[in-house]
Design a protein around this motif. Sequence first.
Motif, PDB file in Angstrom:
ATOM      1  N   GLU A   1      -0.904  -6.221   1.544  1.00  0.00           N
ATOM      2  CA  GLU A   1      -2.312  -6.607   1.684  1.00  0.00           C
ATOM      3  C   GLU A   1      -2.776  -7.399   0.475  1.00  0.00           C
ATOM      4  OE1 GLU A   1      -4.865  -3.142   1.588  1.00  0.00           O
ATOM      5  OE2 GLU A   1      -4.551  -2.922  -0.577  1.00  0.00           O
ATOM      6  N   PHE A   2      -4.044  -7.800   0.546  1.00  0.00           N
ATOM      7  CA  PHE A   2      -4.742  -8.415  -0.576  1.00  0.00           C
ATOM      8  C   PHE A   2      -5.440  -7.305  -1.347  1.00  0.00           C
ATOM      9  CE2 PHE A   2      -4.641 -11.416   2.946  1.00  0.00           C
ATOM     10  CZ  PHE A   2      -4.028 -12.502   2.331  1.00  0.00           C
TER      11      PHE A   2
ATOM     12  N   ARG B   1       0.827  -1.220   0.000  1.00  0.00           N
ATOM     13  CA  ARG B   1       0.000   0.000   0.000  1.00  0.00           C
ATOM     14  C   ARG B   1       0.851   1.256   0.000  1.00  0.00           C
ATOM     15  NH1 ARG B   1      -5.751  -0.594   1.796  1.00  0.00           N
ATOM     16  NH2 ARG B   1      -5.753   1.662   1.720  1.00  0.00           N
TER      17      ARG B   1
ATOM     18  N   LYS C   1     -13.568  -1.245  -0.597  1.00  0.00           N
ATOM     19  CA  LYS C   1     -14.912  -1.201   0.001  1.00  0.00           C
ATOM     20  C   LYS C   1     -15.981  -1.464  -1.051  1.00  0.00           C
ATOM     21  CE  LYS C   1     -13.253   2.425   2.998  1.00  0.00           C
ATOM     22  NZ  LYS C   1     -12.364   3.143   2.084  1.00  0.00           N
TER      23      LYS C   1
ATOM     24  N   ASP D   1      -4.489  -8.918   8.469  1.00  0.00           N
ATOM     25  CA  ASP D   1      -4.404  -9.930   7.405  1.00  0.00           C
ATOM     26  C   ASP D   1      -3.659 -11.186   7.855  1.00  0.00           C
ATOM     27  OD1 ASP D   1      -5.735  -8.231   5.747  1.00  0.00           O
ATOM     28  OD2 ASP D   1      -4.023  -7.734   4.478  1.00  0.00           O
TER      29      ASP D   1
HETATM   30  N1  LIG Z   1      -8.065  -3.839   0.355  1.00  0.00           N
HETATM   31  C1  LIG Z   1      -7.655  -4.285   1.533  1.00  0.00           C
HETATM   32  N2  LIG Z   1      -7.893  -3.509   2.646  1.00  0.00           N
HETATM   33  C2  LIG Z   1      -7.450  -3.998   3.813  1.00  0.00           C
HETATM   34  C3  LIG Z   1      -6.762  -5.234   3.927  1.00  0.00           C
HETATM   35  N3  LIG Z   1      -6.428  -5.425   5.231  1.00  0.00           N
HETATM   36  C4  LIG Z   1      -6.891  -4.364   5.925  1.00  0.00           C
HETATM   37  O1  LIG Z   1      -6.806  -4.182   7.136  1.00  0.00           O
HETATM   38  N4  LIG Z   1      -7.515  -3.489   5.064  1.00  0.00           N
HETATM   39  C5  LIG Z   1      -8.119  -2.229   5.478  1.00  0.00           C
HETATM   40  C6  LIG Z   1      -7.355  -1.043   4.949  1.00  0.00           C
HETATM   41  C7  LIG Z   1      -8.418   0.002   4.807  1.00  0.00           C
HETATM   42  O2  LIG Z   1      -8.551   0.654   6.056  1.00  0.00           O
HETATM   43  C8  LIG Z   1      -9.682  -0.823   4.526  1.00  0.00           C
HETATM   44  C9  LIG Z   1      -9.995  -0.963   3.061  1.00  0.00           C
HETATM   45  O3  LIG Z   1      -9.914   0.201   2.456  1.00  0.00           O
HETATM   46  P1  LIG Z   1      -9.334   0.467   0.992  1.00  0.00           P
HETATM   47  O4  LIG Z   1      -8.568   1.724   1.137  1.00  0.00           O
HETATM   48  O5  LIG Z   1      -8.644  -0.711   0.385  1.00  0.00           O
HETATM   49  O6  LIG Z   1     -10.706   0.632   0.243  1.00  0.00           O
HETATM   50  P2  LIG Z   1     -11.004   1.508  -1.050  1.00  0.00           P
HETATM   51  O7  LIG Z   1     -10.028   1.059  -2.138  1.00  0.00           O
HETATM   52  O8  LIG Z   1     -12.457   1.353  -1.319  1.00  0.00           O
HETATM   53  O9  LIG Z   1     -10.571   2.935  -0.541  1.00  0.00           O
HETATM   54  P3  LIG Z   1     -11.098   4.403  -0.821  1.00  0.00           P
HETATM   55  O10 LIG Z   1     -11.196   4.517  -2.305  1.00  0.00           O
HETATM   56  O11 LIG Z   1     -12.414   4.512  -0.094  1.00  0.00           O
HETATM   57  O12 LIG Z   1     -10.014   5.240  -0.202  1.00  0.00           O
HETATM   58  O13 LIG Z   1      -9.435  -2.125   4.980  1.00  0.00           O
HETATM   59  C10 LIG Z   1      -6.512  -5.993   2.763  1.00  0.00           C
HETATM   60  O14 LIG Z   1      -5.913  -7.086   2.784  1.00  0.00           O
HETATM   61  N5  LIG Z   1      -6.980  -5.469   1.601  1.00  0.00           N
END
Ligand SMILES: Nc1nc2c([nH]c(=O)n2[C@H]2C[C@H](O)[C@@H](COP(=O)(O)OP(=O)(O)OP(=O)(O)O)O2)c(=O)[nH]1
Length: 141
Positions: free
Chosen positions: A38-39, A27, A43, A126
Amino acid sequence: MAAPILVVAAALVDDLDRPARLLAARRTRPEALAGRWEFPGGKVDPGESPPEALHRELREELGVAVRLGREVVGPDDGCWPLTDRYRMRLWLGRITEGRPEPLEDHDVLRWLTRAELGDVDWIEGDLPIVAALRGYFPDSP
Ligand SMILES: Nc1nc2c([nH]c(=O)n2[C@H]2C[C@H](O)[C@@H](COP(=O)(O)OP(=O)(O)OP(=O)(O)O)O2)c(=O)[nH]1
């Protein structure tokens, strides 16, 4: 407390039945998570089903189309608790079109073998998922 927000993500593997490699993504944001692995996913938007959201996220983030395999079912109504705010559903997936690139939200992608799963700094939430995925790799200690 508000209901947790649903995140969907994919454990992208080279082979849905006998995986040898798993794609991890590093990230770039927010600051608190930058550099953590992460994977790919994100959302679920209003009006989307979880698989629809996942296909959209993978297209936007990596530029790929995928075939989803079985769900990696978590302990919390099928979900994996991430934090107080987020919980996640996760599916195996195999890329059917495109070569994955870190187009947005990530700066590095890595295909990890089972032995390499612990080599990257996964986001805390994760880690139980990574542990569960070890069991999906055949013929390895
Ligand atoms: N995609 C993803 N998010 C993760 C993982 N593990 C984990 O704690 N998260 C958390 C990080 C973020 O706080 C939340 C997911 O948000 P994101 O930032 O990926 O979602 P999004 O792409 O829709 O983001 P945005 O456009 O709303 O900013 O979940 C993972 O493995 N994959």
